[in-house]
Write an enzyme that holds these catalytic residues in place. Sequence first.
Site, PDB file in Angstrom:
ATOM      1  N   GLU A  56       0.836  -1.207   0.000  1.00 35.79           N
ATOM      2  CA  GLU A  56       0.000   0.000   0.000  1.00 35.79           C
ATOM      3  C   GLU A  56       0.869   1.254   0.000  1.00 35.79           C
ATOM      4  OE1 GLU A  56      -1.846  -1.616   3.562  1.00 35.79           O
ATOM      5  OE2 GLU A  56      -3.788  -1.024   2.795  1.00 35.79           O
ATOM      6  N   THR A  71      -5.991   0.658   2.532  1.00 36.06           N
ATOM      7  CA  THR A  71      -7.113   0.065   1.813  1.00 36.06           C
ATOM      8  C   THR A  71      -8.196  -0.361   2.800  1.00 36.06           C
ATOM      9  OG1 THR A  71      -6.081  -2.107   1.901  1.00 36.06           O
ATOM     10  CG2 THR A  71      -5.652  -0.767  -0.061  1.00 36.06           C
ATOM     11  N   ASP A  75     -12.145  -1.218   7.928  1.00 36.78           N
ATOM     12  CA  ASP A  75     -10.702  -1.414   7.812  1.00 36.78           C
ATOM     13  C   ASP A  75     -10.148  -2.067   9.071  1.00 36.78           C
ATOM     14  OD1 ASP A  75     -10.366   0.537   9.755  1.00 36.78           O
ATOM     15  OD2 ASP A  75      -8.690   1.486   8.699  1.00 36.78           O
ATOM     16  N   MET A  76      -8.817  -2.098   9.192  1.00 28.65           N
ATOM     17  CA  MET A  76      -8.188  -2.782  10.326  1.00 28.65           C
ATOM     18  C   MET A  76      -7.253  -1.870  11.116  1.00 28.65           C
ATOM     19  SD  MET A  76      -7.517  -6.502   8.502  1.00 28.65           S
ATOM     20  CE  MET A  76      -6.930  -7.302   9.981  1.00 28.65           C
ATOM     21  N   GLU A  77      -7.345  -0.564  10.889  1.00 27.51           N
ATOM     22  CA  GLU A  77      -6.423   0.343  11.592  1.00 27.51           C
ATOM     23  C   GLU A  77      -7.009   1.672  12.038  1.00 27.51           C
ATOM     24  OE1 GLU A  77      -5.538  -0.573   8.295  1.00 27.51           O
ATOM     25  OE2 GLU A  77      -4.284  -2.284   8.851  1.00 27.51           O
ATOM     26  N   ASP A 130     -12.541  -4.115  -1.894  1.00 29.45           N
ATOM     27  CA  ASP A 130     -13.561  -5.182  -1.929  1.00 29.45           C
ATOM     28  C   ASP A 130     -14.887  -4.663  -1.413  1.00 29.45           C
ATOM     29  OD1 ASP A 130     -11.571  -5.503   0.544  1.00 29.45           O
ATOM     30  OD2 ASP A 130     -13.601  -5.940   1.229  1.00 29.45           O
TER      31      ASP A 130
HETATM   32  N1  ADE Z   1      -8.857  -3.949   4.049  1.00 28.95           N
HETATM   33  C1  ADE Z   1      -9.269  -4.136   2.788  1.00 28.95           C
HETATM   34  N2  ADE Z   1     -10.476  -4.741   2.739  1.00 28.95           N
HETATM   35  C2  ADE Z   1     -10.857  -4.932   4.031  1.00 28.95           C
HETATM   36  C3  ADE Z   1     -11.980  -5.505   4.654  1.00 28.95           C
HETATM   37  N3  ADE Z   1     -12.993  -6.009   3.944  1.00 28.95           N
HETATM   38  N4  ADE Z   1     -12.006  -5.537   5.993  1.00 28.95           N
HETATM   39  C4  ADE Z   1     -11.000  -5.036   6.733  1.00 28.95           C
HETATM   40  N5  ADE Z   1      -9.902  -4.492   6.205  1.00 28.95           N
HETATM   41  C5  ADE Z   1      -9.817  -4.429   4.861  1.00 28.95           C
END
Ligand code: ADE
Length: 232
Positions: free
Chosen positions: A4, A80, A165-167, A190
């Site tokens: 990224e 992302t 997301d994850m952050e 996605d």
């Molecule tokens: N990063 C990219 N797509 C994601 C998703 N569906 N969930 C969490 N983090 C992501």
Amino acid sequence: MHAEAAPVVARLGLDSAKTLHPRLPALVHSGEFSGTVVDLVVNGVDARFGVDAIGTVPAALTAWTGALEQRSTLIISAGTAGGFARHGANIGDIYLSEGPLVFHDRRIPLAGFEAYGRGSLSCMEAGPLARALGLKLGRFTTGDSLDLCDADAAAIESSGAAVKDMEAAAVAWVAHLLGVPFLGVKAITDLVDGPHPTADQFVLNLDRAVAELADALPRILMELQKADVARR
Ligand code: ADE
């Protein structure tokens, strides 16, 4: 993730990676872009597993260390995310965060702790920026899983979040502790509520989304500079 960050580092003309802290895998790319000092930090690679360190724990540690070390005046969580067809998202869209940012997987059914679990972290008002640049604006929700279980799906639906997301919420918490403005910038890889598995979509669309991110970030920095938000 390195994938990224690499096109963004190239586009902003930042220096090659330096170690952020001797005990962390995190790396920092520094430089000046159009009069603004930029320090792009990445979590780096987990030495035990040989993969990028992702998720809220590395994100918070990296953001905290980077922001203290570089004396940041604005913290951006860029990367992302998953989007939602029900909110009109398309692959490659760039979303700016609309507060408050929440966590969708911190379920703590104890008095007072439910709200703590959600987080509800504030971010800078990005409406004018989104309108000026033709970008989307949406609520962000953060968790430590790429996939989606029923409980997470219910929490996301009730929060009205449009970006998963994850952050971001973890980094927004760091910005809150440091009293620094926060902005989330995410490129959609996605569609969480689409028919295809998230991991397959992520792999398929990563390059495209990251190219959009590398295109948007210089424009965002220039617009922030006009508003005198990002200067140090
Ligand atoms: N990063 C990219 N797509 C994601 C998703 N569906 N969930 C969490 N983090 C992501």
